[in-house]
Design a protein around this motif. Structure first.
Motif, PDB file in Angstrom:
ATOM      1  N   HIS A 213      27.663 -22.405 -13.691  1.00 20.50           N
ATOM      2  CA  HIS A 213      28.283 -21.351 -13.449  1.00 20.50           C
ATOM      3  C   HIS A 213      28.707 -20.405 -14.026  1.00 20.50           C
ATOM      4  N   TYR A 214      27.789 -19.516 -14.735  1.00 18.35           N
ATOM      5  CA  TYR A 214      28.080 -18.913 -16.014  1.00 18.35           C
ATOM      6  C   TYR A 214      28.361 -17.908 -15.553  1.00 18.35           C
ATOM      7  N   LEU A 215      29.445 -17.327 -16.063  1.00 20.58           N
ATOM      8  CA  LEU A 215      30.746 -16.791 -16.636  1.00 20.58           C
ATOM      9  C   LEU A 215      29.850 -15.483 -18.543  1.00 20.58           C
ATOM     10  N   VAL A 216      29.646 -14.656 -17.445  1.00 21.83           N
ATOM     11  CA  VAL A 216      28.858 -13.601 -18.805  1.00 21.83           C
ATOM     12  C   VAL A 216      28.780 -12.905 -19.502  1.00 21.83           C
ATOM     13  N   LEU A 217      29.795 -12.229 -20.543  1.00 16.03           N
ATOM     14  CA  LEU A 217      30.672 -11.294 -21.557  1.00 16.03           C
ATOM     15  C   LEU A 217      29.598  -9.644 -21.457  1.00 16.03           C
ATOM     16  N   GLY A 218      29.610  -8.887 -20.196  1.00 12.23           N
ATOM     17  CA  GLY A 218      28.778  -7.381 -21.009  1.00 12.23           C
ATOM     18  C   GLY A 218      27.393  -8.025 -19.939  1.00 12.23           C
ATOM     19  N   GLU A 219      27.251  -6.349 -20.006  1.00 15.89           N
ATOM     20  CA  GLU A 219      26.195  -6.641 -19.175  1.00 15.89           C
ATOM     21  C   GLU A 219      24.680  -6.552 -20.103  1.00 15.89           C
ATOM     22  N   ARG A 220      24.131  -6.192 -20.976  1.00 19.03           N
ATOM     23  CA  ARG A 220      23.385  -6.690 -21.709  1.00 19.03           C
ATOM     24  C   ARG A 220      23.223  -7.948 -22.207  1.00 19.03           C
ATOM     25  N   LEU A 221      24.192  -8.979 -22.116  1.00 20.44           N
ATOM     26  CA  LEU A 221      23.963 -10.962 -21.850  1.00 20.44           C
ATOM     27  C   LEU A 221      24.109 -10.907 -20.768  1.00 20.44           C
ATOM     28  N   TYR A 222      24.052 -10.161 -19.696  1.00 19.01           N
ATOM     29  CA  TYR A 222      23.565 -10.802 -18.170  1.00 19.01           C
ATOM     30  C   TYR A 222      21.804 -10.310 -18.226  1.00 19.01           C
ATOM     31  N   GLN A 223      22.207  -8.989 -18.096  1.00 19.69           N
ATOM     32  CA  GLN A 223      20.510  -8.631 -18.433  1.00 19.69           C
ATOM     33  C   GLN A 223      19.087 -10.121 -19.383  1.00 19.69           C
ATOM     34  N   ILE A 224      20.122 -10.541 -20.417  1.00 24.39           N
ATOM     35  CA  ILE A 224      19.391 -10.905 -21.098  1.00 24.39           C
ATOM     36  C   ILE A 224      19.091 -12.715 -20.213  1.00 24.39           C
ATOM     37  N   LEU A 225      20.645 -12.799 -19.420  1.00 22.93           N
ATOM     38  CA  LEU A 225      20.041 -14.716 -18.444  1.00 22.93           C
ATOM     39  C   LEU A 225      19.626 -13.868 -17.618  1.00 22.93           C
ATOM     40  N   ARG A 226      19.280 -12.995 -16.784  1.00 21.21           N
ATOM     41  CA  ARG A 226      17.886 -13.233 -16.105  1.00 21.21           C
ATOM     42  C   ARG A 226      17.382 -13.152 -16.442  1.00 21.21           C
ATOM     43  N   ALA A 227      16.827 -12.043 -17.679  1.00 21.09           N
ATOM     44  CA  ALA A 227      14.691 -12.946 -18.213  1.00 21.09           C
ATOM     45  C   ALA A 227      15.059 -14.130 -18.534  1.00 21.09           C
ATOM     46  N   ASP A 228      15.765 -14.826 -19.264  1.00 19.55           N
ATOM     47  CA  ASP A 228      15.714 -15.880 -19.370  1.00 19.55           C
ATOM     48  C   ASP A 228      15.525 -16.681 -17.727  1.00 19.55           C
ATOM     49  N   GLN A 229      16.105 -16.519 -16.777  1.00 18.43           N
ATOM     50  CA  GLN A 229      16.085 -17.376 -15.473  1.00 18.43           C
ATOM     51  C   GLN A 229      14.584 -17.134 -14.917  1.00 18.43           C
ATOM     52  N   LYS A 230      13.866 -15.871 -15.386  1.00 16.85           N
ATOM     53  CA  LYS A 230      12.855 -15.461 -14.555  1.00 16.85           C
ATOM     54  C   LYS A 230      11.837 -16.401 -15.289  1.00 16.85           C
ATOM     55  N   SER A 231      11.521 -16.143 -16.492  1.00 12.42           N
ATOM     56  CA  SER A 231      10.574 -16.360 -17.349  1.00 12.42           C
ATOM     57  C   SER A 231      10.463 -18.102 -17.955  1.00 12.42           C
ATOM     58  N   ASN A 232      11.829 -18.526 -17.781  1.00  8.82           N
ATOM     59  CA  ASN A 232      12.370 -20.392 -17.489  1.00  8.82           C
ATOM     60  C   ASN A 232      11.825 -21.062 -16.185  1.00  8.82           C
ATOM     61  N   ASP A 233      11.221 -20.133 -15.204  1.00  6.05           N
ATOM     62  CA  ASP A 233      11.609 -20.552 -13.997  1.00  6.05           C
ATOM     63  C   ASP A 233      13.073 -21.600 -13.140  1.00  6.05           C
ATOM     64  N   LEU A 234      14.068 -20.404 -13.821  1.00 10.41           N
ATOM     65  CA  LEU A 234      15.171 -20.896 -13.433  1.00 10.41           C
ATOM     66  C   LEU A 234      16.003 -20.616 -12.553  1.00 10.41           C
ATOM     67  N   GLN A 235      16.731 -20.831 -10.950  1.00  9.76           N
ATOM     68  CA  GLN A 235      17.559 -20.882 -10.298  1.00  9.76           C
ATOM     69  C   GLN A 235      19.162 -21.125 -11.124  1.00  9.76           C
ATOM     70  N   LEU A 236      19.878 -20.205 -11.419  1.00  8.84           N
ATOM     71  CA  LEU A 236      21.129 -19.812 -12.059  1.00  8.84           C
ATOM     72  C   LEU A 236      22.438 -19.248 -11.275  1.00  8.84           C
ATOM     73  N   ASN A 237      23.658 -19.554 -11.330  1.00 10.21           N
ATOM     74  CA  ASN A 237      24.904 -18.352 -11.053  1.00 10.21           C
ATOM     75  C   ASN A 237      24.674 -17.981 -12.369  1.00 10.21           C
ATOM     76  N   VAL A 238      25.308 -17.324 -12.438  1.00  9.29           N
ATOM     77  CA  VAL A 238      25.357 -15.428 -13.194  1.00  9.29           C
ATOM     78  C   VAL A 238      26.603 -14.598 -12.562  1.00  9.29           C
ATOM     79  N   SER A 239      27.538 -14.564 -13.527  1.00 12.06           N
ATOM     80  CA  SER A 239      28.447 -13.361 -13.024  1.00 12.06           C
ATOM     81  C   SER A 239      29.017 -12.526 -14.520  1.00 12.06           C
ATOM     82  N   LEU A 240      29.461 -11.506 -13.949  1.00 14.90           N
ATOM     83  CA  LEU A 240      29.877 -11.008 -15.780  1.00 14.90           C
ATOM     84  C   LEU A 240      31.313 -11.116 -15.204  1.00 14.90           C
ATOM     85  N   LEU A 241      31.908 -11.062 -16.337  1.00 11.20           N
ATOM     86  CA  LEU A 241      33.303 -11.586 -16.916  1.00 11.20           C
ATOM     87  C   LEU A 241      33.470 -10.214 -17.760  1.00 11.20           C
TER      88      LEU A 241
END
Length: 260
Positions: A213-241
């Motif tokens: 469960h990834y606590l991500v600092l800032g919206e831009r980095l949050y969107q980077i993780l979401r993009a990597d999740q989609k491009s790599n077909d990952l199921q990630l738990n991501v929350s803003l910090l």
């Protein structure tokens, strides 16, 4: 509960101690180490241009340490920069500057986006030149935004960031602990560089990567993780910090646990 502390070694202890007292098993696995750049002739020329800047943005305590050291070696006194407004990315960096008698502005959210919301960037019409004291590859977004606003950027690359070699062996030990005791883990992600290094470590461990469960600092980095999740077909738990304060990290985890 398992928490993986990926902060650089010199910045990890407070969070490790705080979470350990709260009942977490904390594994320190630094994803970034820092190496100073040489004070080259080009870098010395950049220091001489500081007399013309209105703002100096300092991104980390390491940037404070190296920047002020090289400032002295370039025969520049702090008193000669009395006209400059200093900006620190976060409270830790501001404290490092304060140790040298420098008062800095601090954004509410310790990210590039947070700094851009400071009045000196969002409301000042006469801002013409800004210096960035940073590491290689850091704060590209903020510099691009300044350039887009026709603000000249003086780019000081003061140190390199790399994944410590020891972290690869520590990752093997982490896998053994996690697989024996924990179906899930918590981890903060505070920079794109550290996230990319984490993906490298987990390249052959997709199922383990998805247990976090990834606590991500800032919206831009949050969107980077979401993009990597989609491009790599990952199921990630991501929350803003909101920030990297030890109380904020613990309270965020506790709040998210109640909602699970």
């Amino acid at each position: 509960m398992l928490f993986i502390n990926t902060r650089p070694t010199e910045r990890a202890s407070a969070l490790t101690q705080h979470l350990s007292l709260a009942g977490f098993e904390v594994v320190d696995l630094p994803l970034l180490a820092l190496r100073p750049m040489e004070l080259s002739e080009q870098l010395q020329l950049q220091f001489q241009q500081l007399f013309d800047v209105q703002v100096i943005v300092v991104v980390s305590p390491t940037a404070v340490e190296i920047g002020l050291k090289y400032l002295t070696q370039s025969a520049i006194q702090l008193s000669q920069l009395a006209h400059v407004q200093w900006v620190a990315v976060g409270k830790t960096t501001a404290a490092a500057l304060a140790d040298h008698g420098i008062q800095a502005l601090i954004p509410e959210v310790e990210t590039s986006e947070g700094m851009l919301h400071l009045p000196i960037f969002s409301q000042r019409d006469d801002l013409e030149k800004v210096a960035f004291w940073r590491g290689e590859g850091g704060r590209q977004f903020m510099m691009q935004q300044c350039l887009a606003q026709q603000i000249k950027v003086l780019n000081f690359v003061l140190y390199q960031r790399y994944c410590p070699e020891a972290s690869f062996d520590q990752f093997i030990d982490l896998l053994r602990i996690a697989k024996a005791k924990y179906p899930h883990f918590w981890m903060c992600v505070s920079s794109e560089a550290s996230w990319k290094h984490w993906l490298i470590l987990c390249k052959q461990q997709k199922s383990f990567l998805e247990q976090g469960h990834y606590l991500v600092l800032g919206e831009r980095l949050y969107q980077i993780l979401r993009a990597d999740q989609k491009s790599n077909d990952l199921q990630l738990n991501v929350s803003l910090l909101e920030n990297l304060g030890v109380n904020t990290v613990l309270q965020t985890i506790q709040r998210l646990q109640r909602s699970l």
